[in-house]
Design a protein around this motif. Structure first.
Motif, short mmCIF file in Angstrom:
data_model
loop_
_atom_site.label_atom_id
_atom_site.label_comp_id
_atom_site.label_asym_id
_atom_site.label_seq_id
_atom_site.Cartn_x
_atom_site.Cartn_y
_atom_site.Cartn_z
N GLU A 1 -0.98 5.91 -6.20
CA GLU A 1 -2.18 4.96 -6.40
C GLU A 1 -2.74 4.58 -4.93
O GLU A 1 -2.01 4.92 -4.15
CB GLU A 1 -1.90 3.73 -7.08
CG GLU A 1 -1.34 3.91 -8.33
CD GLU A 1 -0.80 2.36 -9.02
OE1 GLU A 1 -1.25 1.38 -8.29
OE2 GLU A 1 -0.06 2.54 -10.32
N THR A 2 -4.12 4.60 -5.03
CA THR A 2 -4.65 4.13 -3.63
C THR A 2 -5.16 2.68 -3.56
O THR A 2 -5.81 2.41 -4.79
CB THR A 2 -5.72 5.16 -3.08
OG1 THR A 2 -5.08 6.52 -3.18
CG2 THR A 2 -6.38 4.81 -1.82
N LEU A 3 -4.78 1.84 -3.16
CA LEU A 3 -5.06 0.35 -3.17
C LEU A 3 -6.11 0.20 -1.90
O LEU A 3 -5.56 0.21 -0.80
CB LEU A 3 -3.99 -0.59 -3.15
CG LEU A 3 -3.06 -0.57 -4.26
CD1 LEU A 3 -1.94 -1.55 -4.25
CD2 LEU A 3 -3.78 -0.95 -5.57
N HIS A 4 -7.42 0.02 -2.19
CA HIS A 4 -8.24 -0.32 -1.09
C HIS A 4 -8.38 -1.80 -0.77
O HIS A 4 -7.61 -2.73 -1.66
CB HIS A 4 -9.79 0.04 -1.40
CG HIS A 4 -9.66 1.74 -1.77
ND1 HIS A 4 -9.82 2.52 -0.62
CD2 HIS A 4 -9.56 2.35 -3.05
CE1 HIS A 4 -9.82 3.84 -1.11
NE2 HIS A 4 -9.75 3.63 -2.45
N ARG B 1 0.84 -1.22 -0.08
CA ARG B 1 -0.08 -0.12 0.07
C ARG B 1 0.89 1.25 0.08
O ARG B 1 0.71 2.18 -0.73
CB ARG B 1 -0.85 -0.04 1.14
CG ARG B 1 -2.24 -0.93 1.07
CD ARG B 1 -3.15 -0.59 2.16
NE ARG B 1 -4.26 -1.21 1.84
CZ ARG B 1 -5.29 -1.37 2.58
NH1 ARG B 1 -5.09 -1.22 3.95
NH2 ARG B 1 -6.66 -1.88 2.54
N TRP C 1 -10.39 -3.95 -1.30
CA TRP C 1 -11.23 -4.66 -2.36
C TRP C 1 -10.45 -4.72 -3.52
O TRP C 1 -11.01 -5.17 -4.42
CB TRP C 1 -12.66 -4.16 -2.53
CG TRP C 1 -12.64 -2.78 -2.97
CD1 TRP C 1 -12.54 -2.18 -3.96
CD2 TRP C 1 -12.93 -1.54 -2.22
NE1 TRP C 1 -12.33 -0.86 -4.08
CE2 TRP C 1 -13.00 -0.53 -2.91
CE3 TRP C 1 -13.06 -1.49 -0.67
CZ2 TRP C 1 -12.77 0.74 -2.19
CZ3 TRP C 1 -13.10 -0.28 -0.18
CH2 TRP C 1 -13.26 0.93 -1.16
N SER C 2 -9.31 -4.03 -3.77
CA SER C 2 -8.47 -3.84 -4.98
C SER C 2 -8.00 -5.15 -5.27
O SER C 2 -7.29 -5.90 -4.59
CB SER C 2 -7.52 -2.88 -4.65
OG SER C 2 -6.60 -2.96 -5.79
N PRO C 3 -8.16 -5.71 -6.62
CA PRO C 3 -7.44 -6.96 -7.06
C PRO C 3 -5.99 -6.90 -7.03
O PRO C 3 -5.21 -7.80 -7.11
CB PRO C 3 -8.19 -7.28 -8.32
CG PRO C 3 -9.28 -6.27 -8.52
CD PRO C 3 -9.04 -5.19 -7.33
N GLN C 4 -5.44 -5.53 -7.33
CA GLN C 4 -4.07 -5.31 -7.42
C GLN C 4 -3.49 -5.89 -6.09
O GLN C 4 -2.46 -6.30 -6.07
CB GLN C 4 -3.70 -3.83 -7.86
CG GLN C 4 -3.87 -3.64 -9.19
CD GLN C 4 -3.44 -2.35 -9.66
OE1 GLN C 4 -3.55 -1.30 -8.65
NE2 GLN C 4 -2.86 -1.74 -10.69
N LEU C 5 -4.07 -5.41 -4.95
CA LEU C 5 -3.35 -5.62 -3.63
C LEU C 5 -3.62 -7.11 -3.51
O LEU C 5 -2.20 -7.67 -3.00
CB LEU C 5 -4.38 -4.90 -2.63
CG LEU C 5 -3.84 -4.95 -1.13
CD1 LEU C 5 -2.48 -4.44 -0.82
CD2 LEU C 5 -4.96 -4.58 -0.22
N TYR C 6 -4.53 -7.79 -3.89
CA TYR C 6 -4.33 -9.24 -3.46
C TYR C 6 -3.41 -9.91 -4.50
O TYR C 6 -2.68 -10.85 -4.13
CB TYR C 6 -5.91 -9.91 -3.84
CG TYR C 6 -6.77 -9.45 -2.66
CD1 TYR C 6 -6.68 -9.93 -1.23
CD2 TYR C 6 -7.76 -8.49 -2.95
CE1 TYR C 6 -7.45 -9.48 -0.46
CE2 TYR C 6 -8.63 -8.27 -1.96
CZ TYR C 6 -8.61 -8.71 -0.63
OH TYR C 6 -9.37 -8.12 0.27
#
Length: 90
Positions: A20-23, A12, A25-30
């Motif tokens: 960028e902001t990764l929430h 993050r 629910w963000s697929p990129q984060l997972y």
């Protein structure tokens, strides 16, 4: 779990540095967390191999070493000789 939480925080922060902001629910984060977990598992596999682990190899077991009375006599005799030498040097 603490390592995963730390890795998610690192991902993050890196995303924030790029604007960028990764929430949650963000697929990129997972996706990035899964890639990190795969990297950890690969490092673990390499470490196990380098330490001699072989899959399906028979396990080694510890060997009990018996201390006989002769061993005690040698140990005590060595201590007595060492103390006598020390006292003679003083």
């Amino acid at each position: 779990m603490p390592k995963i939480v730390t890795e998610v925080k690192t991902i993050r922060v890196a995303a924030l540095m790029r604007g960028e902001t990764l929430h949650f629910w963000s697929p990129q984060l997972y996706f990035k967390a899964i890639i990190a977990a795969l990297r950890w598992s690969e490092n673990l596999a390499e470490a196990m191999t380098s330490h001699g682990f072989v899959e399906d190899a028979p396990r080694t077991h510890r060997v009990t070493v018996r201390i006989r009375s002769r061993d005690w006599i040698i140990a005590i005799g060595s201590l007595i000789l060492l103390q006598a030498y020390y006292l003679a040097c003083i």
